[in-house]
Write a protein that holds these residues in place. Sequence first.
Motif, PDB file in Angstrom:
ATOM      1  N   MET A 161      -5.917  16.100 -29.200  1.00  0.00           N
ATOM      2  CA  MET A 161      -4.730  16.127 -29.631  1.00  0.00           C
ATOM      3  C   MET A 161      -4.329  17.234 -30.549  1.00  0.00           C
ATOM      4  O   MET A 161      -3.389  17.883 -31.392  1.00  0.00           O
ATOM      5  CB  MET A 161      -4.882  14.968 -30.303  1.00  0.00           C
ATOM      6  CG  MET A 161      -4.533  13.177 -29.818  1.00  0.00           C
ATOM      7  SD  MET A 161      -4.196  12.569 -31.473  1.00  0.00           S
ATOM      8  CE  MET A 161      -3.503  10.919 -30.286  1.00  0.00           C
ATOM      9  N   LEU A 162      -5.383  18.157 -31.519  1.00  0.00           N
ATOM     10  CA  LEU A 162      -4.802  19.464 -31.877  1.00  0.00           C
ATOM     11  C   LEU A 162      -4.098  20.548 -30.876  1.00  0.00           C
ATOM     12  O   LEU A 162      -3.348  20.538 -31.628  1.00  0.00           O
ATOM     13  CB  LEU A 162      -5.992  19.843 -32.276  1.00  0.00           C
ATOM     14  CG  LEU A 162      -7.532  19.592 -33.223  1.00  0.00           C
ATOM     15  CD1 LEU A 162      -8.340  20.193 -33.224  1.00  0.00           C
ATOM     16  CD2 LEU A 162      -7.023  18.840 -34.683  1.00  0.00           C
ATOM     17  N   ILE A 163      -4.611  20.464 -29.942  1.00  0.00           N
ATOM     18  CA  ILE A 163      -4.018  21.313 -28.700  1.00  0.00           C
ATOM     19  C   ILE A 163      -2.101  21.870 -28.843  1.00  0.00           C
ATOM     20  O   ILE A 163      -1.045  21.860 -29.243  1.00  0.00           O
ATOM     21  CB  ILE A 163      -4.180  21.951 -27.435  1.00  0.00           C
ATOM     22  CG1 ILE A 163      -6.047  22.168 -27.775  1.00  0.00           C
ATOM     23  CG2 ILE A 163      -3.453  22.177 -26.485  1.00  0.00           C
ATOM     24  CD1 ILE A 163      -6.625  22.040 -26.272  1.00  0.00           C
ATOM     25  N   PRO A 164      -1.635  19.635 -28.611  1.00  0.00           N
ATOM     26  CA  PRO A 164       0.124  20.117 -28.748  1.00  0.00           C
ATOM     27  C   PRO A 164       0.300  19.954 -29.702  1.00  0.00           C
ATOM     28  O   PRO A 164       1.492  19.912 -30.384  1.00  0.00           O
ATOM     29  CB  PRO A 164      -0.073  18.316 -27.896  1.00  0.00           C
ATOM     30  CG  PRO A 164      -1.430  17.620 -27.500  1.00  0.00           C
ATOM     31  CD  PRO A 164      -2.185  19.357 -27.593  1.00  0.00           C
ATOM     32  N   ILE A 165      -0.484  19.189 -31.344  1.00  0.00           N
ATOM     33  CA  ILE A 165      -0.635  19.668 -32.617  1.00  0.00           C
ATOM     34  C   ILE A 165       0.444  21.034 -33.013  1.00  0.00           C
ATOM     35  O   ILE A 165       1.676  21.685 -33.825  1.00  0.00           O
ATOM     36  CB  ILE A 165      -1.517  19.016 -33.681  1.00  0.00           C
ATOM     37  CG1 ILE A 165      -1.330  17.625 -33.540  1.00  0.00           C
ATOM     38  CG2 ILE A 165      -0.714  19.028 -35.174  1.00  0.00           C
ATOM     39  CD1 ILE A 165      -2.434  16.700 -33.998  1.00  0.00           C
ATOM     40  N   VAL A 166      -0.630  21.888 -32.743  1.00  0.00           N
ATOM     41  CA  VAL A 166      -0.106  23.603 -32.809  1.00  0.00           C
ATOM     42  C   VAL A 166       0.714  23.603 -32.767  1.00  0.00           C
ATOM     43  O   VAL A 166       1.741  24.499 -32.813  1.00  0.00           O
ATOM     44  CB  VAL A 166      -1.419  23.967 -31.792  1.00  0.00           C
ATOM     45  CG1 VAL A 166      -1.347  25.059 -32.589  1.00  0.00           C
ATOM     46  CG2 VAL A 166      -2.990  23.381 -33.290  1.00  0.00           C
ATOM     47  N   SER A 167       0.667  23.503 -30.552  1.00  0.00           N
ATOM     48  CA  SER A 167       2.386  23.433 -30.747  1.00  0.00           C
ATOM     49  C   SER A 167       3.613  23.058 -31.344  1.00  0.00           C
ATOM     50  O   SER A 167       4.378  23.918 -31.529  1.00  0.00           O
ATOM     51  CB  SER A 167       1.972  23.079 -29.175  1.00  0.00           C
ATOM     52  OG  SER A 167       2.440  21.930 -28.503  1.00  0.00           O
ATOM     53  N   ILE A 168       3.463  22.381 -31.908  1.00  0.00           N
ATOM     54  CA  ILE A 168       4.726  22.148 -32.617  1.00  0.00           C
ATOM     55  C   ILE A 168       5.195  23.250 -34.031  1.00  0.00           C
ATOM     56  O   ILE A 168       6.012  23.007 -34.160  1.00  0.00           O
ATOM     57  CB  ILE A 168       4.455  19.763 -33.510  1.00  0.00           C
ATOM     58  CG1 ILE A 168       4.113  19.190 -32.330  1.00  0.00           C
ATOM     59  CG2 ILE A 168       5.542  19.653 -34.313  1.00  0.00           C
ATOM     60  CD1 ILE A 168       3.772  17.759 -32.689  1.00  0.00           C
ATOM     61  N   LEU A 169       3.702  23.633 -33.903  1.00  0.00           N
ATOM     62  CA  LEU A 169       4.397  24.246 -35.055  1.00  0.00           C
ATOM     63  C   LEU A 169       5.079  25.997 -34.849  1.00  0.00           C
ATOM     64  O   LEU A 169       5.587  26.563 -36.051  1.00  0.00           O
ATOM     65  CB  LEU A 169       2.315  24.857 -36.312  1.00  0.00           C
ATOM     66  CG  LEU A 169       1.648  24.404 -36.771  1.00  0.00           C
ATOM     67  CD1 LEU A 169       0.573  23.739 -36.699  1.00  0.00           C
ATOM     68  CD2 LEU A 169       2.733  23.616 -37.977  1.00  0.00           C
ATOM     69  N   ILE A 170       5.100  25.730 -33.503  1.00  0.00           N
ATOM     70  CA  ILE A 170       6.180  27.298 -32.701  1.00  0.00           C
ATOM     71  C   ILE A 170       7.191  26.549 -33.322  1.00  0.00           C
ATOM     72  O   ILE A 170       8.247  25.858 -32.822  1.00  0.00           O
ATOM     73  CB  ILE A 170       5.968  27.404 -31.949  1.00  0.00           C
ATOM     74  CG1 ILE A 170       4.522  27.256 -31.023  1.00  0.00           C
ATOM     75  CG2 ILE A 170       6.603  28.379 -31.335  1.00  0.00           C
ATOM     76  CD1 ILE A 170       3.939  27.603 -30.012  1.00  0.00           C
ATOM     77  N   PRO A 171       8.216  27.537 -33.944  1.00  0.00           N
ATOM     78  CA  PRO A 171       9.741  27.258 -34.076  1.00  0.00           C
ATOM     79  C   PRO A 171      10.942  27.238 -33.981  1.00  0.00           C
ATOM     80  O   PRO A 171      11.705  28.534 -33.832  1.00  0.00           O
ATOM     81  CB  PRO A 171       9.646  27.883 -35.593  1.00  0.00           C
ATOM     82  CG  PRO A 171       8.601  29.219 -35.412  1.00  0.00           C
ATOM     83  CD  PRO A 171       7.665  28.885 -34.941  1.00  0.00           C
ATOM     84  N   LEU A 172      10.737  26.833 -32.904  1.00  0.00           N
ATOM     85  CA  LEU A 172      12.143  26.623 -31.633  1.00  0.00           C
ATOM     86  C   LEU A 172      12.374  25.843 -31.297  1.00  0.00           C
ATOM     87  O   LEU A 172      11.904  25.030 -31.036  1.00  0.00           O
ATOM     88  CB  LEU A 172      10.986  27.655 -29.817  1.00  0.00           C
ATOM     89  CG  LEU A 172       9.928  28.694 -30.455  1.00  0.00           C
ATOM     90  CD1 LEU A 172      10.036  29.040 -28.557  1.00  0.00           C
ATOM     91  CD2 LEU A 172      11.452  30.389 -30.751  1.00  0.00           C
ATOM     92  N   PRO A 173      13.359  25.863 -31.206  1.00  0.00           N
ATOM     93  CA  PRO A 173      14.939  25.177 -30.875  1.00  0.00           C
ATOM     94  C   PRO A 173      13.773  23.993 -29.943  1.00  0.00           C
ATOM     95  O   PRO A 173      14.144  24.073 -28.833  1.00  0.00           O
ATOM     96  CB  PRO A 173      15.849  25.738 -30.327  1.00  0.00           C
ATOM     97  CG  PRO A 173      16.072  26.456 -30.455  1.00  0.00           C
ATOM     98  CD  PRO A 173      14.384  27.305 -30.702  1.00  0.00           C
ATOM     99  N   SER A 174      13.288  22.421 -30.139  1.00  0.00           N
ATOM    100  CA  SER A 174      13.237  21.491 -28.973  1.00  0.00           C
ATOM    101  C   SER A 174      12.046  21.810 -28.448  1.00  0.00           C
ATOM    102  O   SER A 174      11.552  20.341 -27.768  1.00  0.00           O
ATOM    103  CB  SER A 174      14.499  21.200 -28.193  1.00  0.00           C
ATOM    104  OG  SER A 174      15.616  20.463 -28.312  1.00  0.00           O
TER     105      SER A 174
END
Length: 231
Positions: A161-174
């Motif tokens: 789960m750590l991998i998709p959660i880290v991707s949420i931190l990327i501040p790009l729209p949607s």
Amino acid sequence: MTVGADDTNSKTASAGQNRGARGATKILSDILSDLKIAAEEPPVTPDQEPTAHLGAVVDRLDERAFGFLLLMLALPCCLPFVYLLPQIVALPMLALAGQMAAGSHHPWLPKKLHDRDFSIPAFEGVIDRADKYIGWVERFSKPRLLFVTSHLGSRIVGFLMLIPIVSILIPLPSTNTAPGIGIAVASLGLIERDGVLVILGLLFGFAWVFLLLFLGQEAISLIKAWLGMGA
């Protein structure tokens, strides 16, 4: 006096049984309703929203607390055109997934996070809006592939789960929507002991990360348009 206490305990047990049969999002809605009632005693002023500590939610959860907390925090990430909040909630999500990977049996939150206030009406609105994305999944969930949600399986799930959660931190729209849905579905699987849901949620989240890393923003825009997530 004794009869009143027995009646209260009976009602509490009955409510718990009803909650267990109503699905994870409904259980969270009930918890928020209870917290709202408590926050309004004494009554809040008209311009003051009722709030609660994140730790107050943890205190009301059973042994499935990891799944419930991850679901609660993932719901704002499921919604398109929600900015900043997904990046904020991703931090405690990372902490929770890390604790799962480390083999913890129950969530521990630092005091700062435990005592962090959130708006109860705002989260109720998030649950209502997110229901159309994941609510239908609950109707098809059932215990299966139980080794996936065993203690060892949960440690592996927490690490992944750590991998998709880290991707949420990327501040790009949607960019938070797809991994948020993946984490939410996997969390539902943890709650319902449904290994199939856990695997599907992780695969969905990992597919988005793959697109983000290897196919670029143009391919992601096409996928978002196909899913109806916005431009």
